[in-house]
Scaffold this motif. Structure first.
Motif, PDB file in Angstrom:
ATOM      1  N   PHE A   9       0.826  -1.209   0.000  1.00 17.86           N
ATOM      2  CA  PHE A   9       0.000   0.000   0.000  1.00 17.86           C
ATOM      3  C   PHE A   9       0.859   1.256   0.000  1.00 17.86           C
ATOM      4  CE2 PHE A   9      -2.310   3.411   2.057  1.00 17.86           C
ATOM      5  CZ  PHE A   9      -3.508   3.373   1.367  1.00 17.86           C
ATOM      6  N   CYS A  10       1.956   1.254   0.740  1.00 14.13           N
ATOM      7  CA  CYS A  10       2.820   2.424   0.860  1.00 14.13           C
ATOM      8  C   CYS A  10       3.965   2.422  -0.136  1.00 14.13           C
ATOM      9  CB  CYS A  10       3.379   2.519   2.277  1.00 14.13           C
ATOM     10  SG  CYS A  10       2.106   2.821   3.530  1.00 14.13           S
ATOM     11  N   GLN A  11       3.890   1.539  -1.140  1.00 13.02           N
ATOM     12  CA  GLN A  11       4.945   1.513  -2.147  1.00 13.02           C
ATOM     13  C   GLN A  11       4.994   2.850  -2.872  1.00 13.02           C
ATOM     14  OE1 GLN A  11       7.001  -0.998  -2.609  1.00 13.02           O
ATOM     15  NE2 GLN A  11       8.143  -0.038  -4.249  1.00 13.02           N
ATOM     16  N   PRO A  12       6.170   3.527  -2.932  1.00 11.04           N
ATOM     17  CA  PRO A  12       6.216   4.833  -3.569  1.00 11.04           C
ATOM     18  C   PRO A  12       6.051   4.740  -5.068  1.00 11.04           C
ATOM     19  CG  PRO A  12       8.418   4.116  -2.971  1.00 11.04           C
ATOM     20  CD  PRO A  12       7.466   3.104  -2.406  1.00 11.04           C
ATOM     21  N   ASN A  13       5.523   5.825  -5.668  1.00  9.31           N
ATOM     22  CA  ASN A  13       5.448   5.907  -7.114  1.00  9.31           C
ATOM     23  C   ASN A  13       6.357   7.015  -7.599  1.00  9.31           C
ATOM     24  OD1 ASN A  13       4.064   8.305  -6.535  1.00  9.31           O
ATOM     25  ND2 ASN A  13       2.067   7.298  -6.695  1.00  9.31           N
ATOM     26  N   ASN A  14       6.261   7.374  -8.880  1.00  9.13           N
ATOM     27  CA  ASN A  14       7.169   8.353  -9.445  1.00  9.13           C
ATOM     28  C   ASN A  14       6.846   9.773  -9.015  1.00  9.13           C
ATOM     29  OD1 ASN A  14       8.486   6.335 -10.864  1.00  9.13           O
ATOM     30  ND2 ASN A  14       7.127   6.505 -12.625  1.00  9.13           N
ATOM     31  N   LYS A 155       0.878  18.623  -6.569  1.00  6.66           N
ATOM     32  CA  LYS A 155      -0.218  17.655  -6.570  1.00  6.66           C
ATOM     33  C   LYS A 155      -0.530  17.154  -5.169  1.00  6.66           C
ATOM     34  CE  LYS A 155       0.795  16.022 -11.265  1.00  6.66           C
ATOM     35  NZ  LYS A 155       1.088  14.858 -12.119  1.00  6.66           N
ATOM     36  N   VAL A 156      -1.734  16.625  -5.025  1.00  7.71           N
ATOM     37  CA  VAL A 156      -2.177  15.954  -3.807  1.00  7.71           C
ATOM     38  C   VAL A 156      -2.543  14.521  -4.176  1.00  7.71           C
ATOM     39  CG1 VAL A 156      -3.937  15.846  -2.005  1.00  7.71           C
ATOM     40  CG2 VAL A 156      -3.000  18.051  -2.699  1.00  7.71           C
ATOM     41  N   TYR A 157      -2.043  13.557  -3.415  1.00  7.35           N
ATOM     42  CA  TYR A 157      -2.281  12.144  -3.693  1.00  7.35           C
ATOM     43  C   TYR A 157      -3.147  11.566  -2.573  1.00  7.35           C
ATOM     44  CZ  TYR A 157       1.886  13.154  -6.452  1.00  7.35           C
ATOM     45  OH  TYR A 157       2.792  13.734  -7.304  1.00  7.35           O
ATOM     46  N   VAL A 158      -4.220  10.921  -2.950  1.00  8.69           N
ATOM     47  CA  VAL A 158      -5.134  10.308  -1.978  1.00  8.69           C
ATOM     48  C   VAL A 158      -5.271   8.833  -2.318  1.00  8.69           C
ATOM     49  CG1 VAL A 158      -7.457  10.283  -1.022  1.00  8.69           C
ATOM     50  CG2 VAL A 158      -6.394  12.464  -1.657  1.00  8.69           C
ATOM     51  N   ARG A 159      -5.027   7.988  -1.338  1.00  5.91           N
ATOM     52  CA  ARG A 159      -5.165   6.533  -1.527  1.00  5.91           C
ATOM     53  C   ARG A 159      -6.227   6.002  -0.575  1.00  5.91           C
ATOM     54  NH1 ARG A 159       1.040   4.168  -2.201  1.00  5.91           N
ATOM     55  NH2 ARG A 159       1.447   5.137  -4.236  1.00  5.91           N
ATOM     56  N   ILE A 160      -7.144   5.239  -1.137  1.00  4.36           N
ATOM     57  CA  ILE A 160      -8.206   4.613  -0.355  1.00  4.36           C
ATOM     58  C   ILE A 160      -7.966   3.113  -0.353  1.00  4.36           C
ATOM     59  CG2 ILE A 160     -10.687   4.297  -0.112  1.00  4.36           C
ATOM     60  CD1 ILE A 160     -11.079   6.894  -1.621  1.00  4.36           C
ATOM     61  N   ALA A 161      -7.829   2.561   0.825  1.00  6.34           N
ATOM     62  CA  ALA A 161      -7.463   1.149   0.960  1.00  6.34           C
ATOM     63  C   ALA A 161      -8.625   0.245   0.575  1.00  6.34           C
ATOM     64  CB  ALA A 161      -7.024   0.867   2.391  1.00  6.34           C
ATOM     65  N   LYS A 162      -8.263  -0.890  -0.044  1.00  7.99           N
ATOM     66  CA  LYS A 162      -9.229  -1.955  -0.334  1.00  7.99           C
ATOM     67  C   LYS A 162      -9.054  -3.048   0.708  1.00  7.99           C
ATOM     68  CE  LYS A 162      -9.470  -1.421  -5.386  1.00  7.99           C
ATOM     69  NZ  LYS A 162      -9.239  -2.131  -6.672  1.00  7.99           N
ATOM     70  N   ASP A 163      -9.953  -3.066   1.681  1.00  7.13           N
ATOM     71  CA  ASP A 163      -9.841  -4.020   2.784  1.00  7.13           C
ATOM     72  C   ASP A 163     -10.847  -5.150   2.703  1.00  7.13           C
ATOM     73  OD1 ASP A 163      -7.726  -2.627   3.923  1.00  7.13           O
ATOM     74  OD2 ASP A 163      -9.061  -1.291   5.024  1.00  7.13           O
ATOM     75  N   GLY A 164     -11.567  -5.248   1.588  1.00  7.54           N
ATOM     76  CA  GLY A 164     -12.528  -6.329   1.436  1.00  7.54           C
ATOM     77  C   GLY A 164     -13.864  -6.065   2.095  1.00  7.54           C
ATOM     78  N   ASP A 165     -14.091  -4.859   2.595  1.00  6.62           N
ATOM     79  CA  ASP A 165     -15.378  -4.523   3.196  1.00  6.62           C
ATOM     80  C   ASP A 165     -16.229  -3.761   2.187  1.00  6.62           C
ATOM     81  OD1 ASP A 165     -14.090  -2.097   3.117  1.00  6.62           O
ATOM     82  OD2 ASP A 165     -13.560  -2.123   5.242  1.00  6.62           O
ATOM     83  N   ARG A 166     -17.312  -3.173   2.659  1.00  8.32           N
ATOM     84  CA  ARG A 166     -18.205  -2.481   1.731  1.00  8.32           C
ATOM     85  C   ARG A 166     -17.565  -1.241   1.120  1.00  8.32           C
ATOM     86  NH1 ARG A 166     -20.953   2.129   3.385  1.00  8.32           N
ATOM     87  NH2 ARG A 166     -20.732   2.729   5.593  1.00  8.32           N
ATOM     88  N   TYR A 195      -5.317  -0.731  -3.248  1.00  5.75           N
ATOM     89  CA  TYR A 195      -5.863   0.610  -3.030  1.00  5.75           C
ATOM     90  C   TYR A 195      -6.262   1.242  -4.355  1.00  5.75           C
ATOM     91  CZ  TYR A 195      -1.133   1.961  -4.451  1.00  5.75           C
ATOM     92  OH  TYR A 195       0.043   2.089  -5.134  1.00  5.75           O
ATOM     93  N   VAL A 196      -7.021   2.336  -4.228  1.00  9.27           N
ATOM     94  CA  VAL A 196      -7.341   3.219  -5.354  1.00  9.27           C
ATOM     95  C   VAL A 196      -6.673   4.553  -5.083  1.00  9.27           C
ATOM     96  CG1 VAL A 196      -9.152   4.390  -6.647  1.00  9.27           C
ATOM     97  CG2 VAL A 196      -9.539   2.080  -5.761  1.00  9.27           C
ATOM     98  N   GLU A 197      -5.902   5.028  -6.044  1.00  8.88           N
ATOM     99  CA  GLU A 197      -5.174   6.287  -5.860  1.00  8.88           C
ATOM    100  C   GLU A 197      -5.761   7.374  -6.747  1.00  8.88           C
ATOM    101  OE1 GLU A 197      -0.616   7.168  -5.368  1.00  8.88           O
ATOM    102  OE2 GLU A 197      -1.087   7.162  -7.507  1.00  8.88           O
ATOM    103  N   TYR A 198      -6.023   8.523  -6.143  1.00  5.60           N
ATOM    104  CA  TYR A 198      -6.480   9.709  -6.856  1.00  5.60           C
ATOM    105  C   TYR A 198      -5.378  10.763  -6.785  1.00  5.60           C
ATOM    106  CZ  TYR A 198     -11.167   7.661  -6.421  1.00  5.60           C
ATOM    107  OH  TYR A 198     -12.255   6.829  -6.471  1.00  5.60           O
ATOM    108  N   VAL A 199      -5.084  11.381  -7.929  1.00  2.00           N
ATOM    109  CA  VAL A 199      -4.081  12.435  -8.000  1.00  2.00           C
ATOM    110  C   VAL A 199      -4.781  13.731  -8.396  1.00  2.00           C
ATOM    111  CG1 VAL A 199      -1.916  13.195  -9.032  1.00  2.00           C
ATOM    112  CG2 VAL A 199      -2.328  10.749  -8.688  1.00  2.00           C
ATOM    113  N   PHE A 200      -4.627  14.762  -7.570  1.00  2.52           N
ATOM    114  CA  PHE A 200      -5.299  16.041  -7.795  1.00  2.52           C
ATOM    115  C   PHE A 200      -4.266  17.136  -8.048  1.00  2.52           C
ATOM    116  CE2 PHE A 200      -8.066  13.480  -5.176  1.00  2.52           C
ATOM    117  CZ  PHE A 200      -9.306  13.642  -5.777  1.00  2.52           C
TER     118      PHE A 200
END
Length: 348
Positions: A9-14, A155-166, A195-200
């Motif tokens: 989840f915390c793996q860095p990107n470019n 930019k602002v980076y937002v990550r929403i975790a996929k934990d298998g819940d609703r 996760y799903v990552e949004y970049v703003f």
């Protein structure tokens, strides 16, 4: 979450580093105000200490036999005490700023907390408790959507975790809500297993004028807007389309100015069988023989450009050492051919 999933989840990107902050909901007591109060109290106490110190220091007199007088240095002592006080205050503020820099961004976090609260991105369960000898039903939050964020200058980076819940399904559908909450335009959305990552974008894209295009001094980087650019050596072909009056000609003119501002200056050839706006460039000094509108001249210009292309291939790609060689290594000016009948160009 397991250590393996947390690492992924915390793996860095470019575009960002690993300093991700988790949004805490419900919010806890704000620690920033407490730190500021501590800093203010420290400054007051230290100021009081140095005032008392300055008062208890005895007067300093030095006898000078040459002039048969004593010189008083109390003013110098006051200056030394004042400098020590100022330096200690400076170090305290610097330490506070260093600590405060590592904290979360309050504006971003408050916006995300507001979104969680307003969309009810949490699950509650009822519990029976006993208070003052009476049984009561109390609701408690047992599950919350996990949101992390990070930001840089642009930019602002937002990550929403996929934990298998609703919330896993909702994670990919929060783009519009995040845009409204943060007040920023969504640039990119990436989806992974974890996760799903949004970049703003912190700042809206800006249009470039001709003056900006003239100022750029690069080999093959062409700026389309403030945030969009491309490399000619990697994108040798382009197609420009648009309705009548949409600004195609002015856009092409801006690109031509960018090409002529490259270092070294690009060698530009224009073919305009429609005899439209770009054909008028033949009246500009230096373009007399590089703009073709008539069939015979178009054929001649194409033949010259092809010959130039073949010559460069024979000079620079004649042995195995040329394998994978980039055009920038050659140091040769780019030759650009515009075909305005279909509004596209090629690099030779």
């Amino acid at each position: 979450m397991s250590n393996l999933k947390e690492s992924a989840f915390c793996q860095p990107n470019n575009n960002s580093d690993t300093d991700w902050k988790e949004v805490i909901y419900p919010t806890t007591i704000e620690t920033g105000l407490f730190s500021f109060i501590i800093l203010t109290a420290f400054i007051i106490l230290e100021t009081y200490f140095f005032i008392r110190l300055n008062r208890v220091i005895p007067p300093l007199y030095i006898n000078v036999p040459i002039i048969y007088r004593s010189i008083r240095f109390n003013g110098l002592i006051n200056i030394v005490v004042l400098l020590l006080w100022g330096y200690s205050i400076y170090e305290a503020i610097k330490l506070y700023m260093r600590i405060d820099k590592n904290k979360t961004n309050p504006t971003i976090e408050k916006s995300l907390v507001y979104m969680i609260h307003s969309l009810k991105l949490f699950d509650e369960e009822s519990f029976e408790i006993e208070k003052d000898g009476k049984k009561k039903i109390e609701k408690r939050i047992v599950r919350i959507i996990r949101i992390f964020y990070n930001d840089d200058d642009k930019k602002v980076y937002v990550r929403i975790a996929k934990d298998g819940d609703r919330f896993t399904k909702e994670a990919a559908a929060l783009g519009n809500n995040l845009e409204s909450a943060l007040g920023m335009n969504l640039d990119v959305m990436n989806t992974t297993v974890n996760y799903v990552e949004y970049v703003f974008l912190k700042y809206n894209d800006r249009r470039l004028d001709l003056a900006t295009s003239i100022k750029q001094k690069t080999f093959d980087i062409i700026n389309i807007s403030g945030n969009i650019s491309y490399q000619l050596s990697k994108t040798p072909h382009s197609l420009i389309v648009g309705g009548t009056g949409s600004g195609k000609s002015f856009f092409i003119l801006g690109k031509i100015v960018s090409y002529l501002s490259l270092t070294p200056q690009a060698d530009l050839y224009i073919i305009d069988p429609k005899k439209a706006d770009l054909s008028l460039l033949r009246f500009i000094e230096g373009f007399e023989d590089k703009v073709a509108t008539e069939p015979n001249k178009i054929a001649k210009l194409l033949r010259e450009v092809v010959e130039l292309m073949e010559k460069r291939y024979s000079e620079y790609f004649n042995d195995i050492s040329a394998f994978g060689r980039l055009i920038a290594i050659l140091g040769y000016p780019l030759s650009l051919l515009y075909l305005t009948s279909s509004l596209h160009f090629f690099i030779l």
